[in-house]
Design a protein around this motif. Sequence first.
Motif, PDB file in Angstrom:
ATOM      1  N   GLU A  86      11.413 -38.817  41.337  1.00  0.00           N
ATOM      2  CA  GLU A  86      10.050 -39.519  41.521  1.00  0.00           C
ATOM      3  C   GLU A  86       9.523 -39.309  43.029  1.00  0.00           C
ATOM      4  O   GLU A  86      10.093 -39.160  43.958  1.00  0.00           O
ATOM      5  N   ILE A  87       8.233 -38.451  42.859  1.00  0.00           N
ATOM      6  CA  ILE A  87       7.358 -38.191  44.106  1.00  0.00           C
ATOM      7  C   ILE A  87       6.786 -39.408  44.455  1.00  0.00           C
ATOM      8  O   ILE A  87       5.665 -39.617  43.832  1.00  0.00           O
ATOM      9  N   ASN A 115      11.279 -38.753  46.389  1.00  0.00           N
ATOM     10  CA  ASN A 115      10.709 -37.719  47.674  1.00  0.00           C
ATOM     11  C   ASN A 115       9.698 -38.456  48.101  1.00  0.00           C
ATOM     12  O   ASN A 115       8.644 -38.693  47.492  1.00  0.00           O
ATOM     13  N   HIS A 116       9.891 -38.902  49.452  1.00  0.00           N
ATOM     14  CA  HIS A 116       8.586 -39.716  50.100  1.00  0.00           C
ATOM     15  C   HIS A 116       7.773 -38.343  50.646  1.00  0.00           C
ATOM     16  O   HIS A 116       7.996 -37.669  51.524  1.00  0.00           O
ATOM     17  N   ALA A 121       4.009 -43.198  52.431  1.00  0.00           N
ATOM     18  CA  ALA A 121       4.987 -43.223  51.337  1.00  0.00           C
ATOM     19  C   ALA A 121       5.941 -44.312  51.547  1.00  0.00           C
ATOM     20  O   ALA A 121       6.540 -44.247  52.653  1.00  0.00           O
ATOM     21  N   LYS A 122       6.229 -45.413  50.664  1.00  0.00           N
ATOM     22  CA  LYS A 122       7.317 -46.255  51.005  1.00  0.00           C
ATOM     23  C   LYS A 122       7.474 -46.928  49.821  1.00  0.00           C
ATOM     24  O   LYS A 122       6.834 -47.205  48.616  1.00  0.00           O
ATOM     25  N   ILE A 123       8.912 -47.586  49.670  1.00  0.00           N
ATOM     26  CA  ILE A 123       9.249 -48.615  48.643  1.00  0.00           C
ATOM     27  C   ILE A 123       9.641 -49.722  49.388  1.00  0.00           C
ATOM     28  O   ILE A 123      10.202 -49.975  50.316  1.00  0.00           O
ATOM     29  N   THR A 124       9.054 -51.001  48.608  1.00  0.00           N
ATOM     30  CA  THR A 124       9.144 -52.104  49.202  1.00  0.00           C
ATOM     31  C   THR A 124      10.230 -52.998  48.252  1.00  0.00           C
ATOM     32  O   THR A 124       9.956 -52.793  46.984  1.00  0.00           O
TER      33      THR A 124
END
Length: 230
Positions: A86-87, A115-116, A121-124
């Motif tokens: 996943e981008i 891929n950030h 770009a962030k995952i919380t």
Amino acid sequence: MSRMPIHGAELGYDRDTGMIYFKGRPVSIVDSLRYNGRVFYVSSVDGAAGSSGQNPTDAITTVTLGLAKCTADRGDVLLLGPGHNEIIGNETLAWAKAGVQIIGLGSGTKQAQFNHNHASAKITIGASNMAIRNCRFSADVTSVAVGIDILAGFTDCQITGCRFDTVTGGTDEYTIGVQNNVGCDRTLFQGNVFDMGIAATAQSIKITGASDRVTIRENEFYGDASASHI
């Protein structure tokens, strides 16, 4: 930790985390022995957005779609197929479904990867009791602010057996790899690899504010850190 040998000293099983170890390193996850909820399959290689996700041949394409099918605190699991990718652009992926495990099935170059691709770009992580296992997170631009942000007040999360690295060494980096915010009690970071090469990351794991009983063990850190890796 309660690790027991399975075959001599080389192969072992950690009862606390469900991880299999070979010569002291985590190599697999065996939580399937104790799944209580439903299992959904995610694959960017073989999946489709409208699929049910109920078996590998009918996989859905993203973790976000998978989480939408899960029920909080039922013990549901997302299995990410080998080669899943996943981008993440100028957006935040909000993973917020309590008690769900997100588990990558691939290894090496086939490890599930995120891929950030933007500085923002962030995952919380916005729910308690979530777990991320055996996934790869790669900074794909200079100075990604935060790779994974465990939001304040959510407890008992686990990040185990994952890899944090860069797409282009020497330029790409996470300023902060993973951030554990205030009140995120009993977070577990185990068996992860943080490899920023010669890029000047600030911190691989940042503990922001007071949290009780955070455990950081058996991780590996490579490269420069302008503050400290932890």
